[in-house]
Motif scaffolding. Structure first.
Motif, PDB file in Angstrom:
ATOM      1  N   LYS A  31       0.842  -1.198   0.000  1.00  0.00           N
ATOM      2  CA  LYS A  31       0.000   0.000   0.000  1.00  0.00           C
ATOM      3  C   LYS A  31       0.882   1.255   0.000  1.00  0.00           C
ATOM      4  O   LYS A  31       2.070   1.188   0.278  1.00  0.00           O
ATOM      5  N   ASP A  32       0.253   2.389  -0.298  1.00  0.00           N
ATOM      6  CA  ASP A  32       0.988   3.653  -0.216  1.00  0.00           C
ATOM      7  C   ASP A  32       1.340   3.980   1.230  1.00  0.00           C
ATOM      8  O   ASP A  32       2.337   4.648   1.507  1.00  0.00           O
ATOM      9  N   ASN A  33       0.501   3.520   2.159  1.00  0.00           N
ATOM     10  CA  ASN A  33       0.724   3.844   3.565  1.00  0.00           C
ATOM     11  C   ASN A  33       0.177   2.743   4.456  1.00  0.00           C
ATOM     12  O   ASN A  33      -0.803   2.071   4.127  1.00  0.00           O
ATOM     13  N   ASP A  34       0.832   2.565   5.580  1.00  0.00           N
ATOM     14  CA  ASP A  34       0.389   1.615   6.593  1.00  0.00           C
ATOM     15  C   ASP A  34       0.219   2.394   7.894  1.00  0.00           C
ATOM     16  O   ASP A  34       1.191   2.872   8.470  1.00  0.00           O
ATOM     17  N   ALA A  35      -1.017   2.553   8.343  1.00  0.00           N
ATOM     18  CA  ALA A  35      -1.301   3.383   9.514  1.00  0.00           C
ATOM     19  C   ALA A  35      -1.308   2.600  10.814  1.00  0.00           C
ATOM     20  O   ALA A  35      -1.578   3.170  11.877  1.00  0.00           O
ATOM     21  N   SER A  36      -1.007   1.312  10.775  1.00  0.00           N
ATOM     22  CA  SER A  36      -1.074   0.485  11.976  1.00  0.00           C
ATOM     23  C   SER A  36       0.013   0.889  12.971  1.00  0.00           C
ATOM     24  O   SER A  36       1.124   1.290  12.582  1.00  0.00           O
ATOM     25  N   PHE A  37      -0.315   0.776  14.257  1.00  0.00           N
ATOM     26  CA  PHE A  37       0.690   1.041  15.282  1.00  0.00           C
ATOM     27  C   PHE A  37       1.899   0.147  15.062  1.00  0.00           C
ATOM     28  O   PHE A  37       1.797  -0.986  14.630  1.00  0.00           O
ATOM     29  N   PHE A  38       3.065   0.676  15.388  1.00  0.00           N
ATOM     30  CA  PHE A  38       4.351   0.002  15.300  1.00  0.00           C
ATOM     31  C   PHE A  38       4.825  -0.138  13.845  1.00  0.00           C
ATOM     32  O   PHE A  38       5.921   0.311  13.512  1.00  0.00           O
ATOM     33  N   THR A  39       4.027  -0.729  12.943  1.00  0.00           N
ATOM     34  CA  THR A  39       4.495  -0.902  11.569  1.00  0.00           C
ATOM     35  C   THR A  39       4.563   0.413  10.808  1.00  0.00           C
ATOM     36  O   THR A  39       5.277   0.525   9.818  1.00  0.00           O
ATOM     37  N   ARG A  40       3.791   1.438  11.241  1.00  0.00           N
ATOM     38  CA  ARG A  40       3.845   2.726  10.540  1.00  0.00           C
ATOM     39  C   ARG A  40       5.228   3.357  10.671  1.00  0.00           C
ATOM     40  O   ARG A  40       5.678   4.114   9.799  1.00  0.00           O
ATOM     41  N   LEU A  41       5.918   3.078  11.775  1.00  0.00           N
ATOM     42  CA  LEU A  41       7.270   3.603  11.982  1.00  0.00           C
ATOM     43  C   LEU A  41       8.343   2.545  11.763  1.00  0.00           C
ATOM     44  O   LEU A  41       9.536   2.863  11.795  1.00  0.00           O
ATOM     45  N   ARG A  42       7.936   1.306  11.552  1.00  0.00           N
ATOM     46  CA  ARG A  42       8.887   0.226  11.335  1.00  0.00           C
ATOM     47  C   ARG A  42       8.457  -0.578  10.110  1.00  0.00           C
ATOM     48  O   ARG A  42       7.719  -1.564  10.222  1.00  0.00           O
ATOM     49  N   PRO A  43       8.871  -0.152   8.930  1.00  0.00           N
ATOM     50  CA  PRO A  43       8.449  -0.818   7.693  1.00  0.00           C
ATOM     51  C   PRO A  43       9.028  -2.222   7.589  1.00  0.00           C
ATOM     52  O   PRO A  43       9.946  -2.591   8.330  1.00  0.00           O
ATOM     53  N   SER A  44       8.502  -2.998   6.654  1.00  0.00           N
ATOM     54  CA  SER A  44       8.954  -4.373   6.470  1.00  0.00           C
ATOM     55  C   SER A  44       9.351  -4.606   5.020  1.00  0.00           C
ATOM     56  O   SER A  44       9.121  -3.772   4.147  1.00  0.00           O
ATOM     57  N   GLY A  45       9.943  -5.768   4.776  1.00  0.00           N
ATOM     58  CA  GLY A  45      10.339  -6.113   3.417  1.00  0.00           C
ATOM     59  C   GLY A  45      11.828  -5.946   3.175  1.00  0.00           C
ATOM     60  O   GLY A  45      12.579  -5.460   4.024  1.00  0.00           O
ATOM     61  N   VAL A  46      12.249  -6.363   1.996  1.00  0.00           N
ATOM     62  CA  VAL A  46      13.674  -6.379   1.653  1.00  0.00           C
ATOM     63  C   VAL A  46      14.280  -4.974   1.681  1.00  0.00           C
ATOM     64  O   VAL A  46      15.368  -4.769   2.232  1.00  0.00           O
ATOM     65  N   TRP A  47      13.580  -4.008   1.100  1.00  0.00           N
ATOM     66  CA  TRP A  47      14.121  -2.642   1.067  1.00  0.00           C
ATOM     67  C   TRP A  47      14.230  -2.057   2.471  1.00  0.00           C
ATOM     68  O   TRP A  47      15.215  -1.401   2.816  1.00  0.00           O
ATOM     69  N   ALA A  48      13.240  -2.326   3.294  1.00  0.00           N
ATOM     70  CA  ALA A  48      13.280  -1.824   4.670  1.00  0.00           C
ATOM     71  C   ALA A  48      14.443  -2.453   5.435  1.00  0.00           C
ATOM     72  O   ALA A  48      15.144  -1.766   6.192  1.00  0.00           O
ATOM     73  N   ASP A  49      14.650  -3.738   5.245  1.00  0.00           N
ATOM     74  CA  ASP A  49      15.779  -4.418   5.901  1.00  0.00           C
ATOM     75  C   ASP A  49      17.106  -3.831   5.440  1.00  0.00           C
ATOM     76  O   ASP A  49      18.047  -3.692   6.231  1.00  0.00           O
ATOM     77  N   LEU A  50      17.178  -3.482   4.150  1.00  0.00           N
ATOM     78  CA  LEU A  50      18.407  -2.892   3.617  1.00  0.00           C
ATOM     79  C   LEU A  50      18.672  -1.532   4.248  1.00  0.00           C
ATOM     80  O   LEU A  50      19.798  -1.242   4.684  1.00  0.00           O
ATOM     81  N   PHE A  51      17.654  -0.675   4.309  1.00  0.00           N
ATOM     82  CA  PHE A  51      17.827   0.639   4.931  1.00  0.00           C
ATOM     83  C   PHE A  51      18.234   0.495   6.394  1.00  0.00           C
ATOM     84  O   PHE A  51      19.100   1.208   6.889  1.00  0.00           O
ATOM     85  N   ARG A  52      17.612  -0.442   7.076  1.00  0.00           N
ATOM     86  CA  ARG A  52      17.895  -0.658   8.499  1.00  0.00           C
ATOM     87  C   ARG A  52      19.341  -1.113   8.698  1.00  0.00           C
ATOM     88  O   ARG A  52      20.037  -0.634   9.607  1.00  0.00           O
ATOM     89  N   ALA A  53      19.794  -2.016   7.840  1.00  0.00           N
ATOM     90  CA  ALA A  53      21.167  -2.520   7.945  1.00  0.00           C
ATOM     91  C   ALA A  53      22.171  -1.411   7.640  1.00  0.00           C
ATOM     92  O   ALA A  53      23.208  -1.285   8.316  1.00  0.00           O
TER      93      ALA A  53
END
Length: 361
Positions: A304-326
């Motif tokens: 989705k364009d946005n995820d408004a759920s608590f916790f996941t809204r500030l902590r994205p998931s997926g390969v790209w998110a893992d790359l940014f985090r690393a």
């Protein structure tokens, strides 16, 4: 993403005045406002000027129970923000007032000149219990009109008098106007300041955040705050895939060299009307890259364009998110910076005097 054929609106972040539709306001009857009528015929004025309306709310301290943020109360001295950051997640709040989250959000502002008076009355209540007040959570407390109104300064003076802790988040070096007060508060562990740095390219920042301070000025402000002993945090936010993420490592390195006590990053959020505004901005400034940017955004937001759920809204998931985090974790390790650890002191709190009374001690 198709490139826009229209000339960009310079000096502003949004490229249009989107109509708020979530609350059925777009279907209301014409109310006779001649400005709305003229703009419907002739379009918006060529040069968009900033208009400020003073409002006098009954309360100034807002409380929240969100489980994924560090504060439970906040103050916003202004509504709307002249900085014009196109990605600002606070833009949809203007829709509640039948105003556009687009150009209205950055040109039709509201100031609350009685904010300090309201805060003083709230802190003086017998049942009030102190916890850090967050400033800059919705709109920037040091946006350009603060130089004229000085509402943020007045609020800080009340907090200092009451020995009440405060956290500040800003994109402006105008925070240095209050360095004297911030230094005194820091000596008593009553304040911490976060400077948000999105990129290191002034041209890009001029498009993303047209009326915010340049990256160089923000970093210089961070250095002066740190030198004065004010606990300082650098927020790399938002991280925009394929637009600003290339600056992540260098921002962390520079922040560490300038004395920041900690750094953090926040991924791009596109709630409600912000998503179409941001897509429009991409079509104007990065038409060749827009599809890639939004594809990555959706990949870290569960499609989705946005995820408004608590916790996941500030902590994205997926390969790209893992790359940014690393990448961010490695940058912090190389710079010798850790997580935010600001221990503000609530034990010094003393209810402020009200009704013209003078403090005896």
């Amino acid at each position: 993403m198709e490139p826009s054929n229209e000339s960009p609106i310079t000096g502003r972040g949004a490229q249009s005045a989107t109509v708020p539709t979530r609350f059925g306001l777009a279907t209301r009857e014409v109310d006779g406002d001649w400005r709305d009528h003229m703009e419907s015929l002739d379009g918006p004025p060529v040069k968009l000027r900033t208009h400020v309306t003073e409002e006098h709310p009954r309360t100034i301290l807002s409380f929240n129970q969100s489980p994924d943020i560090f504060f439970d109360r906040s103050i916003n001295a202004y509504r709307g923000c002249e900085h014009g950051c196109v990605y600002c997640f606070a833009r949809p709040t203007h829709a509640f007032h039948d105003l556009s989250p687009g150009l209205d959000f950055e040109t039709r502002l509201f100031a609350k000149p009685n904010a300090a008076e309201l805060l003083r009355a709230t802190l003086a209540k017998p049942k009030y219990r102190p916890r850090p007040i967050a400033m800059g959570t919705n709109t920037d407390p040091y946006q350009p009109i603060e130089r004229r109104y000085r509402i943020t300064r007045q609020v800080l003076e009340v907090c200092f008098d009451a020995r009440h802790p405060v956290t500040i988040t800003t994109k402006s070096d105008r925070v240095l106007d209050d360095l004297d007060l911030l230094t005194e508060m820091a000596e008593r562990r009553l304040v911490a300041v976060a400077i948000s740095v999105t990129s290191l390219d002034p041209r890009l920042s001029g498009k993303l955040e047209p009326r915010a301070a340049s990256p160089a000025k923000r970093l210089a402000a961070l250095a002066k705050l740190a030198e004065a002993g004010v606990p300082t945090h650098c927020s790399v936010s938002p991280v925009i895939p394929a637009i600003t993420d290339e600056f992540m490592e260098e921002i962390v390195q520079r922040a560490a060299a300038l004395g920041a006590g900690s750094v953090g990053w926040i991924p791009l959020r596109l709630p409600h009307e912000v998503a179409p505004l941001f897509r429009e901005w991409l079509s104007v400034h990065f038409p060749e890259r827009g599809d890639k940017v939004m594809s990555i955004v959706r990949s870290i937001r569960n499609g989705k364009d946005n995820d408004a759920s608590f916790f996941t809204r500030l902590r994205p998931s997926g390969v790209w998110a893992d790359l940014f985090r690393a990448r961010f974790r490695l940058a912090c390790k190389r710079a010798g910076l850790g997580k935010t650890q600001f221990e503000l002191d609530c034990t010094r709190f003393r209810p402020p005097a009200v009704g013209g009374q003078l403090r005896l001690l």
